[in-house]
Design an enzyme around this catalytic site. Structure first.
Site, PDB file in Angstrom:
ATOM      1  N   SER A 134     -16.204  36.520  -0.227  1.00  0.00           N
ATOM      2  CA  SER A 134     -14.833  37.005  -0.082  1.00  0.00           C
ATOM      3  C   SER A 134     -14.413  36.677   1.346  1.00  0.00           C
ATOM      4  O   SER A 134     -14.547  35.541   1.804  1.00  0.00           O
ATOM      5  CB  SER A 134     -14.767  38.502  -0.381  1.00  0.00           C
ATOM      6  OG  SER A 134     -13.473  39.011  -0.174  1.00  0.00           O
ATOM      7  N   TYR A 148      -3.683  33.222  -0.119  1.00  0.00           N
ATOM      8  CA  TYR A 148      -5.094  33.353   0.231  1.00  0.00           C
ATOM      9  C   TYR A 148      -5.582  34.790   0.073  1.00  0.00           C
ATOM     10  O   TYR A 148      -6.607  35.049  -0.565  1.00  0.00           O
ATOM     11  CB  TYR A 148      -5.329  32.865   1.662  1.00  0.00           C
ATOM     12  CG  TYR A 148      -6.770  33.009   2.093  1.00  0.00           C
ATOM     13  CD1 TYR A 148      -7.746  32.166   1.569  1.00  0.00           C
ATOM     14  CD2 TYR A 148      -7.151  33.988   3.002  1.00  0.00           C
ATOM     15  CE1 TYR A 148      -9.077  32.299   1.957  1.00  0.00           C
ATOM     16  CE2 TYR A 148      -8.475  34.119   3.395  1.00  0.00           C
ATOM     17  CZ  TYR A 148      -9.431  33.280   2.862  1.00  0.00           C
ATOM     18  OH  TYR A 148     -10.751  33.419   3.232  1.00  0.00           O
ATOM     19  N   LYS A 152      -8.429  36.477  -2.483  1.00  0.00           N
ATOM     20  CA  LYS A 152      -9.618  37.182  -2.019  1.00  0.00           C
ATOM     21  C   LYS A 152      -9.607  38.656  -2.434  1.00  0.00           C
ATOM     22  O   LYS A 152     -10.670  39.240  -2.686  1.00  0.00           O
ATOM     23  CB  LYS A 152      -9.762  37.044  -0.496  1.00  0.00           C
ATOM     24  CG  LYS A 152     -10.135  35.632  -0.041  1.00  0.00           C
ATOM     25  CD  LYS A 152     -11.429  35.148  -0.701  1.00  0.00           C
ATOM     26  CE  LYS A 152     -11.891  33.808  -0.131  1.00  0.00           C
ATOM     27  NZ  LYS A 152     -13.149  33.327  -0.767  1.00  0.00           N
TER      28      LYS A 152
END
Length: 274
Positions: A134, A148, A152
């Site tokens: 992660s 992004y 994650k």
């Protein structure tokens, strides 16, 4: 020395490459996968007990073929490290559809596909460990990172949920949360930064955020730190779910836990001069 086997995605550079070499020095069998041109990985191809093979996490045929090669070579997969990743930053309004899809195809769908294809072997073994890379960006967010951070955050949620069902087959899940790491990630992001100069309302905002991100990236750690953290997670026998890698990640994740949403967002804005 270990005779266990780890399969790692995204080994052409950065964290994946360093981790493959690190586990090899610890006596592990390593399946080091790259999206294309495995024969070009000269250094990895010379290492004992390392199989370098192609694996495109967005192509299930490629995934299943690589896993079959790993089983044929080493007989089992004890640890899967879902490391392959992609980072897209920028203004959402200026981001093309294909970029949005790529972000989630690689970081989210790809992680799920590789995991799903490894699980039958772990179920038959009655053992195994999935380690998902992660980021501190899976626990906190910065401006211009809607894609992004969204990907994650998804990795965090699906990893946590998956851990419940894998207990029933004797397997487990762990999450690694690196901070800023000295890889080519920043260059990759910069080359694909999503912005449209005609959307003038965002110009000053983007400039300030980019300055703030450059300052943050100057305090990076080296990839070997992440490799060592991954090795710890793979070998410590603990039921611990999350492992933080990097002093910056430790600091900002701790701050996020202590602050409510408004206070956290105000802190970020102050740090970036927004």
């Amino acid at each position: 020395m270990s005779n266990k086997t780890i399969l790692i995605t995204g080994c052409s550079s950065g964290i994946g490459r360093v981790t493959a070499k690190y586990f090899q020095t610890k006596g592990w069998n390593v399946v080091a996968t790259v999206r294309s041109n495995p024969e070009a990985q000269t250094e990895l191809n010379t290492l004992e007990n390392v199989l370098v093979t192609g694996l495109d996490v967005t192509n299930e045929n490629s995934v299943s073929t690589a896993i079959s090669e790993a089983i044929e070579r080493f007989g089992r997969i004890d640890v899967l490290l879902n490391n392959a990743g992609y980072g897209s930053y920028g203004v959402l309004e200026a981001t093309p559809e294909q970029v949005i899809r790529k972000q989630f195809d690689v970081n989210v769908i790809g992680t799920l596909l590789v995991t799903r294809n490894v699980l039958p072997y772990m179920r038959r073994q009655k053992s195994g460990l999935i380690i998902n890379i992660s980021s501190m960006g899976g626990k906190i967010s910065f401006p211009l990172g809607s894609l992004y951070h969204g990907s994650k955050f998804a990795v965090e949620g699906m990893s946590e949920a998956l851990s419940f069902e894998l207990e029933t087959i004797g397997a487990g899940v762990k999450i690694i949360e690196p901070g800023m790491i000295n890889t080519n990630f920043a260059e990759t992001v910069g080359a694909a930064f999503n912005v449209d100069p005609t959307q003038t309302e965002y110009v000053a905002f983007v400039s300030k955020v980019m300055e703030g991100l450059e300052t943050a990236n100057s305090n990076h750690s080296e990839p070997i730190l992440v490799a060592e953290t991954i090795y710890e997670a793979a070998t410590d026998g603990k039921r611990q779910l999350r492992y933080i890698a990097g002093a910056d990640a430790e600091k900002i994740i701790a701050a996020r836990k202590q602050l409510n949403d408004d206070d956290y967002m105000m802190l970020i804005k102050q740090n970036m001069g927004l």
